[in-house]
Design a protein around this motif. Structure first.
Motif, PDB file in Angstrom:
ATOM      1  N   TYR A 162       0.859  -1.187   0.000  1.00 50.69           N
ATOM      2  CA  TYR A 162       0.000   0.000   0.000  1.00 50.69           C
ATOM      3  C   TYR A 162       0.888   1.227   0.000  1.00 50.69           C
ATOM      4  CZ  TYR A 162       0.709  -0.717   5.082  1.00 50.69           C
ATOM      5  OH  TYR A 162       1.246  -0.955   6.325  1.00 50.69           O
TER       6      TYR A 162
ATOM      7  N   ASP B  75      -2.804   5.454   5.238  1.00 49.75           N
ATOM      8  CA  ASP B  75      -2.449   4.026   5.305  1.00 49.75           C
ATOM      9  C   ASP B  75      -2.928   3.410   6.619  1.00 49.75           C
ATOM     10  OD1 ASP B  75      -0.268   5.855   6.167  1.00 49.75           O
ATOM     11  OD2 ASP B  75       0.625   4.017   6.934  1.00 49.75           O
ATOM     12  N   ASN B  76      -3.386   4.242   7.534  1.00 50.77           N
ATOM     13  CA  ASN B  76      -3.913   3.726   8.805  1.00 50.77           C
ATOM     14  C   ASN B  76      -5.436   3.815   8.856  1.00 50.77           C
ATOM     15  OD1 ASN B  76      -1.324   3.192   9.656  1.00 50.77           O
ATOM     16  ND2 ASN B  76      -1.101   5.115  10.774  1.00 50.77           N
TER      17      ASN B  76
ATOM     18  N   ARG C  43      -6.627  -0.892   3.279  1.00 52.66           N
ATOM     19  CA  ARG C  43      -6.671   0.501   3.764  1.00 52.66           C
ATOM     20  C   ARG C  43      -6.993   1.455   2.630  1.00 52.66           C
ATOM     21  NH1 ARG C  43      -1.924  -0.392   7.408  1.00 52.66           N
ATOM     22  NH2 ARG C  43      -1.982  -2.633   7.596  1.00 52.66           N
TER      23      ARG C  43
ATOM     24  N   ASP D  35      -4.711   0.427  13.420  1.00 53.13           N
ATOM     25  CA  ASP D  35      -3.299   0.774  13.582  1.00 53.13           C
ATOM     26  C   ASP D  35      -3.077   1.720  14.764  1.00 53.13           C
ATOM     27  OD1 ASP D  35      -1.388  -0.565  12.369  1.00 53.13           O
ATOM     28  OD2 ASP D  35      -0.850   0.930  10.881  1.00 53.13           O
TER      29      ASP D  35
END
Ligand code: AMP
Ligand code: MG
Length: 487
Positions: A77, A252-253, A183, A262
């Motif tokens: 990702y 990305d979280n 994500r 995350d």
């Protein structure tokens, strides 16, 4: 209930192929030992607590053993970190071991965090330290118990493997469970690397497995995105209503499922503070407590950009436009309940914001205020809480409005009000100092405190005899703990 060797795998994400993830084997950590396990999370896999006590359990979730049907993968990702696009991230220290389905037919991703280096590790060692693994474990299970959607954590396995951060620490692994680990950044990766086929494959995968109802509409991608907006509005409303600060809301979280995902330098508020920054490395306060609302919307726009091959910009904008009003409606609903109100009136939003402003200026403990407000009849509760405020005239004016508002409700008896309020106002939350105390003991090899804290947090709304100390405001040493990103 199942034995550990009876888990059934169905690795749907791995089958998407090598464009989406890279096959990597976990690197074991030395002398694995169970630190803590969650019965409730294990039950999602049809496992019971006895399984967690066996040596083979610690070996499986520390990289020493693997099921023949597992297919460990590092997912690729990218994402926006603190507002800047990073073209390549990916699982640098965690692996999707596989997808297991339980007797109820639900699929759960088994993700082992801290499993060693992967092609996405960049300069990192691929490890997670005991401290951050315990924090992720406790937070996942505590949020779930509060009714806030989150990835889950089944266990933490500790080890003697040394890891260097600011000082030498020990490596650990967490077994994270989620219905998916995809994500916002997974979509961004295929969009910005100009891989339209793979982007479509990813969207089809998410639609089929996680938003099947969207497939029945005329514009499935739009229906899916709209639902993602809706889920995020509800999630962020819960964070704000309960004082949860995530700390690293990079794209990305952000889970494609709208769950909390995350855990790094997160914190629950002790004193109420809109400007609270839990991430010591967040110098500008991009992810401060009150900024979580506009940042969630910003993140949705970043996802929307990656979906432009499927949805018109106009339709995407319209869907994003739903976020704020939905957020406000959910938030107000939750805050009404926290105040013990059962009906809606026009002035309620102002009643909430006036209270928060008073709390902000006085450093009032956010959690205990609401809990105590439900302990007694409104009139008496407010008079007891008065001492916590600096602006007494302001508080008295607010209290008069609140009491009048409560009097206009057709409420039942006092016991009913108390039960109703206690059911939404937790007594126990994961305060940083409680986590810190448990971590310090665990670092000395004593896991009792982590286990006890986990148990307490599994029932946040119920008064637990003997556990009074877990409901206290932080002592001086625990008020301003600095939690960095290094984990
Ligand atoms: P996080 O801050 O945990 O969301 O991580 C951001 C990115 O850095 C992800 O791609 C992680 O896999 C990667 N990362 C974080 N810590 C490490 C580490 N110790 N070793 C390798 N990669 C890491
Ligand atoms: Mg991350």
């Amino acid at each position: 209930m199942k034995a550990l060797d009876e888990l059934t795998f169905d690795n749907r994400f791995a089958r998407l192929g090598d464009a989406f993830s890279t096959s990597v084997l976990p690197e074991p950590i030395a002398a694995p030992r169970l630190v803590v396990a969650s019965d409730a999370a294990l039950a999602l896999l049809d496992l019971d607590r006895e399984q967690a006590q066996t040596p083979v359990f610690a070996e499986l979730f520390s990289g020493h053993k693997l099921w023949a049907e597992a297919d460990p993968r590092a997912m690729v990702y990218s994402g926006h970190q603190f507002g800047s696009y990073n073209p390549r991230l990916g699982d640098g220290r965690g692996l999707l071991l596989g997808e297991v389905y339980n007797d109820a037919g639900e699929h759960w991703d088994l993700h082992l965090k801290g499993a060693g280096q992967t092609p996405y590790s960049r300069m990192g060692d691929g490890r997670a330290v005991l401290r951050s693994s315990i924090r992720e474990f406790l937070a996942s299970e505590a949020l779930h118990a509060l009714g806030i959607p989150s990835s889950r954590a089944a266990c933490v396995i500790g080890s003697t493997t040394p890891v260097w951060r600011e000082t030498q620490e020990r490596a650990a692994m967490v077994l994270r469970l989620a219905k998916s680990h995809i994500r916002f950044g997974s979509f961004e990766y295929f969009f910005y690397t100009k891989q339209p086929e793979e982007l479509k494959q990813l969207a089809d995968h998410v639609l089929a497995l996680h938003y099947p109802q969207a497939l029945e509409t005329e514009e499935p991608h739009l229906a899916m995105f709209t639902e993602i907006v809706e889920r995020n509005a509800e999630l962020i409303a819960k964070w704000q209503a309960y004082g949860f600060c995530h700390g690293v809301m990079n794209t990305d979280n952000m889970s494609i499922l709208g769950i909390t995902f995350d855990f790094g330098p997160f914190a629950f508020l002790d004193d109420f503070d809109q400007k609270f920054i839990c991430n010591h490395s967040d110098h500008e306060g991009r992810y401060s407590f009150s900024n979580q609302v506009p940042i969630a919307q910003w993140n949705l726009s970043a996802l929307a950009q990656a979906l432009t091959p499927f949805i018109t910009v106009e339709a995407l904008r319209e869907a994003i436009g739903l976020f704020l009003p939905l957020y406000q409606a959910h938030y107000l609903d939750l805050m009404r309940r926290r105040l013990g109100l059962t009906t809606a009136e026009d002035g309620d939003s102002e009643l909430v914001s006036r209270l928060l402003q008073l709390m902000q200026n006085s450093g009032v403990d956010y959690t205990l205020f609401f809990r105590r407000l439900g302990d007694q009849p409104a009139e008496i509760a407010v008079s007891h809480l008065r001492d916590d405020f600096v602006d007494l005239a302001g508080l008295d004016a607010w209290a008069a409005s609140y009491k009048a508002r409560v009097a206009r409700e057709d409420t039942g008896d006092e016991a009913e009000r108390r039960a109703r309020m206690h059911a939404v106002n937790p007594l126990y939350i994961l305060r940083n100092y409680l986590a810190q105390r448990a971590i310090e003991a665990a670092e000395q090899g004593d896991y009792q405190e982590v286990r006890r804290l986990h148990e307490v947090l599994c029932n946040p709304f119920e008064e637990q005899p003997g556990m009074e100390s877990y409901a206290q405001r932080p002592p001086d040493w625990g008020k301003h703990l600095e939690i960095s990103c290094s984990s």
